[in-house]
Design an enzyme around this catalytic site. Sequence first.
Site, mmCIF file in Angstrom:
data_model
loop_
_atom_site.group_PDB
_atom_site.id
_atom_site.type_symbol
_atom_site.label_atom_id
_atom_site.label_comp_id
_atom_site.label_asym_id
_atom_site.label_seq_id
_atom_site.Cartn_x
_atom_site.Cartn_y
_atom_site.Cartn_z
ATOM 1 N N CYS A 4 0.923 -1.272 -0.046
ATOM 2 C CA CYS A 4 -0.108 0.144 -0.113
ATOM 3 C C CYS A 4 0.890 1.137 0.020
ATOM 4 O O CYS A 4 1.718 1.533 0.956
ATOM 5 C CB CYS A 4 -1.006 0.048 1.242
ATOM 6 S SG CYS A 4 -1.838 1.506 1.500
ATOM 7 N N CYS A 7 0.660 3.291 3.089
ATOM 8 C CA CYS A 7 1.144 2.894 4.445
ATOM 9 C C CYS A 7 2.777 3.074 4.277
ATOM 10 O O CYS A 7 3.493 3.142 5.323
ATOM 11 C CB CYS A 7 0.927 1.299 4.307
ATOM 12 S SG CYS A 7 -0.681 1.029 4.967
ATOM 13 N N HIS A 46 -4.485 1.441 8.183
ATOM 14 C CA HIS A 46 -4.730 1.283 6.792
ATOM 15 C C HIS A 46 -6.275 0.767 6.790
ATOM 16 O O HIS A 46 -6.782 -0.283 7.224
ATOM 17 C CB HIS A 46 -4.090 -0.133 6.329
ATOM 18 C CG HIS A 46 -4.400 -0.409 4.956
ATOM 19 N ND1 HIS A 46 -3.849 0.398 3.924
ATOM 20 C CD2 HIS A 46 -5.357 -1.489 4.342
ATOM 21 C CE1 HIS A 46 -4.498 -0.276 2.782
ATOM 22 N NE2 HIS A 46 -5.238 -1.363 2.949
ATOM 23 N N ASN A 85 -13.016 10.020 -2.744
ATOM 24 C CA ASN A 85 -13.245 9.195 -3.810
ATOM 25 C C ASN A 85 -13.482 7.638 -3.222
ATOM 26 O O ASN A 85 -12.644 7.169 -2.685
ATOM 27 C CB ASN A 85 -12.166 9.108 -4.956
ATOM 28 C CG ASN A 85 -12.321 10.366 -5.651
ATOM 29 O OD1 ASN A 85 -13.174 11.052 -5.757
ATOM 30 N ND2 ASN A 85 -10.954 11.009 -6.043
ATOM 31 N N HIS A 98 -8.351 8.205 2.045
ATOM 32 C CA HIS A 98 -7.891 9.717 2.223
ATOM 33 C C HIS A 98 -8.837 10.839 1.748
ATOM 34 O O HIS A 98 -9.574 10.488 0.865
ATOM 35 C CB HIS A 98 -6.542 9.724 1.155
ATOM 36 C CG HIS A 98 -6.947 9.143 -0.223
ATOM 37 N ND1 HIS A 98 -7.056 7.952 -0.502
ATOM 38 C CD2 HIS A 98 -7.047 9.832 -1.403
ATOM 39 C CE1 HIS A 98 -7.242 7.984 -1.896
ATOM 40 N NE2 HIS A 98 -7.348 9.108 -2.439
HETATM 41 P P1 AMP Z 1 -7.641 8.624 -5.374
HETATM 42 O O1 AMP Z 1 -7.907 8.546 -6.906
HETATM 43 O O2 AMP Z 1 -8.729 9.600 -4.739
HETATM 44 O O3 AMP Z 1 -7.132 7.220 -4.890
HETATM 45 O O4 AMP Z 1 -6.350 9.580 -5.290
HETATM 46 C C1 AMP Z 1 -5.024 9.171 -5.211
HETATM 47 C C2 AMP Z 1 -4.153 10.546 -5.049
HETATM 48 O O5 AMP Z 1 -2.908 10.139 -4.812
HETATM 49 C C3 AMP Z 1 -3.949 10.949 -6.652
HETATM 50 O O6 AMP Z 1 -4.443 12.305 -6.598
HETATM 51 C C4 AMP Z 1 -2.346 10.973 -6.709
HETATM 52 O O7 AMP Z 1 -1.922 12.152 -7.462
HETATM 53 C C5 AMP Z 1 -2.033 11.082 -5.297
HETATM 54 N N1 AMP Z 1 -0.938 10.025 -5.223
HETATM 55 C C6 AMP Z 1 -0.463 8.949 -5.528
HETATM 56 N N2 AMP Z 1 1.037 8.692 -5.222
HETATM 57 C C7 AMP Z 1 1.557 9.697 -4.192
HETATM 58 C C8 AMP Z 1 2.485 9.935 -3.716
HETATM 59 N N3 AMP Z 1 3.616 9.200 -3.853
HETATM 60 N N4 AMP Z 1 2.720 10.968 -3.092
HETATM 61 C C9 AMP Z 1 1.396 11.976 -2.978
HETATM 62 N N5 AMP Z 1 0.485 11.680 -3.636
HETATM 63 C C10 AMP Z 1 0.266 10.451 -4.283
HETATM 64 ZN ZN ZN Z 2 -2.283 1.590 3.466
#
Ligand code: AMP
Ligand code: ZN
Length: 113
Positions: A4, A7, A46, A85, A98
């Site tokens: 994850c 995580c 998580h 989302n 998140h």
């Molecule tokens: P969701 O589509 O709601 O699951 O959003 C996931 C979000 O996580 C997206 O806006 C990505 O740009 C962001 N994301 C993915 N990997 C990382 C990372 N390593 N650091 C910061 N944000 C991330």
């Molecule tokens: Zn996690």
Amino acid sequence: MRDCIFCKIVAGEIPSQKIYEDDDVMAFYDIHPKADVHFLVIPKKHIPTYMDVEEQDLPLMGKIHSTVQKLARELELKGFRVINNCGKEGGQEVFHIHFHVLSGGKLGTPGQG
Ligand code: AMP
Ligand code: ZN
């Protein structure tokens, strides 16, 4: 949880632009910002999706929202949007719950225009 990405961010195994951290919650900037300010607030625990939140997690969910409030104040956001989302069909890509906080720039408003 293994494999994850969030995580791994919590564990410090993947770098992040961290804004805030305590025993339960973490906030860091989104790697692909969709607004002038775009950060994510997550529980360290998580929990895969909004629909997996259980009664015992409700204080933690409250803490996430008070963290949003605290950071909005500290970052002097004039206004902002909080988005979760939920599920693949809801646009979720990372299955560790998140909350997106978006502020500034042109935020489209659902239901308007
Ligand atoms: P969701 O589509 O709601 O699951 O959003 C996931 C979000 O996580 C997206 O806006 C990505 O740009 C962001 N994301 C993915 N990997 C990382 C990372 N390593 N650091 C910061 N944000 C991330
Ligand atoms: Zn996690």
